[in-house]
Scaffold this motif. Structure first.
Motif, PDB file in Angstrom:
ATOM      1  N   LEU A   4       0.854  -1.182   0.000  1.00 37.87           N
ATOM      2  CA  LEU A   4       0.000   0.000   0.000  1.00 37.87           C
ATOM      3  C   LEU A   4       0.891   1.232   0.000  1.00 37.87           C
ATOM      4  O   LEU A   4       1.825   1.320   0.801  1.00 37.87           O
ATOM      5  CB  LEU A   4      -0.895   0.019   1.232  1.00 37.87           C
ATOM      6  CG  LEU A   4      -1.809  -1.190   1.443  1.00 37.87           C
ATOM      7  CD1 LEU A   4      -2.463  -1.121   2.802  1.00 37.87           C
ATOM      8  CD2 LEU A   4      -2.860  -1.254   0.343  1.00 37.87           C
ATOM      9  N   CYS A  22      -4.526   5.900  -1.841  1.00 39.78           N
ATOM     10  CA  CYS A  22      -3.826   4.706  -1.377  1.00 39.78           C
ATOM     11  C   CYS A  22      -3.808   3.718  -2.534  1.00 39.78           C
ATOM     12  O   CYS A  22      -4.865   3.200  -2.928  1.00 39.78           O
ATOM     13  CB  CYS A  22      -4.541   4.127  -0.174  1.00 39.78           C
ATOM     14  SG  CYS A  22      -3.850   2.581   0.435  1.00 39.78           S
ATOM     15  N   PHE A  24      -2.910   0.202  -4.270  1.00 33.63           N
ATOM     16  CA  PHE A  24      -2.822  -1.187  -3.827  1.00 33.63           C
ATOM     17  C   PHE A  24      -2.148  -2.031  -4.898  1.00 33.63           C
ATOM     18  O   PHE A  24      -2.436  -1.873  -6.095  1.00 33.63           O
ATOM     19  CB  PHE A  24      -4.233  -1.694  -3.572  1.00 33.63           C
ATOM     20  CG  PHE A  24      -4.345  -3.161  -3.299  1.00 33.63           C
ATOM     21  CD1 PHE A  24      -4.534  -4.069  -4.341  1.00 33.63           C
ATOM     22  CD2 PHE A  24      -4.292  -3.657  -2.007  1.00 33.63           C
ATOM     23  CE1 PHE A  24      -4.658  -5.436  -4.098  1.00 33.63           C
ATOM     24  CE2 PHE A  24      -4.420  -5.011  -1.741  1.00 33.63           C
ATOM     25  CZ  PHE A  24      -4.607  -5.894  -2.791  1.00 33.63           C
ATOM     26  N   ALA A  34     -11.018  -1.499   3.295  1.00 39.33           N
ATOM     27  CA  ALA A  34      -9.931  -0.565   3.602  1.00 39.33           C
ATOM     28  C   ALA A  34     -10.345   0.450   4.649  1.00 39.33           C
ATOM     29  O   ALA A  34     -11.528   0.776   4.806  1.00 39.33           O
ATOM     30  CB  ALA A  34      -9.493   0.156   2.333  1.00 39.33           C
ATOM     31  N   CYS A  96      -3.255   4.269   5.316  1.00 34.89           N
ATOM     32  CA  CYS A  96      -4.316   3.390   4.857  1.00 34.89           C
ATOM     33  C   CYS A  96      -3.958   1.970   5.269  1.00 34.89           C
ATOM     34  O   CYS A  96      -2.778   1.627   5.428  1.00 34.89           O
ATOM     35  CB  CYS A  96      -4.558   3.505   3.355  1.00 34.89           C
ATOM     36  SG  CYS A  96      -3.279   2.840   2.306  1.00 34.89           S
ATOM     37  N   GLY A 116       0.081   0.928   4.915  1.00 37.52           N
ATOM     38  CA  GLY A 116       0.999   1.736   4.138  1.00 37.52           C
ATOM     39  C   GLY A 116       1.984   2.446   5.054  1.00 37.52           C
ATOM     40  O   GLY A 116       1.936   2.294   6.274  1.00 37.52           O
TER      41      GLY A 116
END
Length: 125
Positions: A4, A22, A24, A34, A96, A116
């Motif tokens: 992330l 964010c 992915f 999320a 995130c 992240g």
């Protein structure tokens, strides 16, 4: 391996808007719900918003309800956090996180599996 990457954090003035993203990778985007959390020095990580796998359910902390909007873009494998009417107390590092759990507690950081690295949001008054 799921990764992330948050982006969009910057220095803004009180009352401004900002959109965090964010990105992915490393898995199936549609399998994940999320959440966005934020943290300031010396404080615990705080829940901000969450969105279910299909985007049909969203959840917000009372402190951001009506000002922030969480969304997902399945075409780009991204989640977003639109932040409006920013206040100085919104200053934090925003993270995130994602989970494949079906009955996760949206406000509970330990229910999220991947995180992240965070992006700094600073709101100047």
């Amino acid at each position: 391996q799921v990764q992330l990457v948050e982006s969009g954090g910057e220095l803004v003035q009180a009352g401004d808007s900002l959109k965090l993203s964010c990105a992915f990778s490393g898995g199936s985007f549609s399998n994940y719900a999320a959440g966005w959390f934020r943290q300031t020095p010396g404080k615990e990580r705080e829940f901000v918003a969450a969105i279910a796998w299909r985007g049909d359910r969203t959840y917000y902390a009372d402190s951001v309800q009506g000002r922030f909007v969480i969304s997902r873009d399945s075409a780009k494998n991204k989640w977003h956090l639109q932040m409006n009417t920013l206040k100085s107390e919104d200053t934090a590092v925003y993270y995130c996180a994602v989970t494949t759990s079906w009955n996760w507690e949206v406000e509970k950081p330990t229910d999220y599996q991947y995180w992240g690295q965070g992006t700094q949001v600073t709101v100047s008054s």
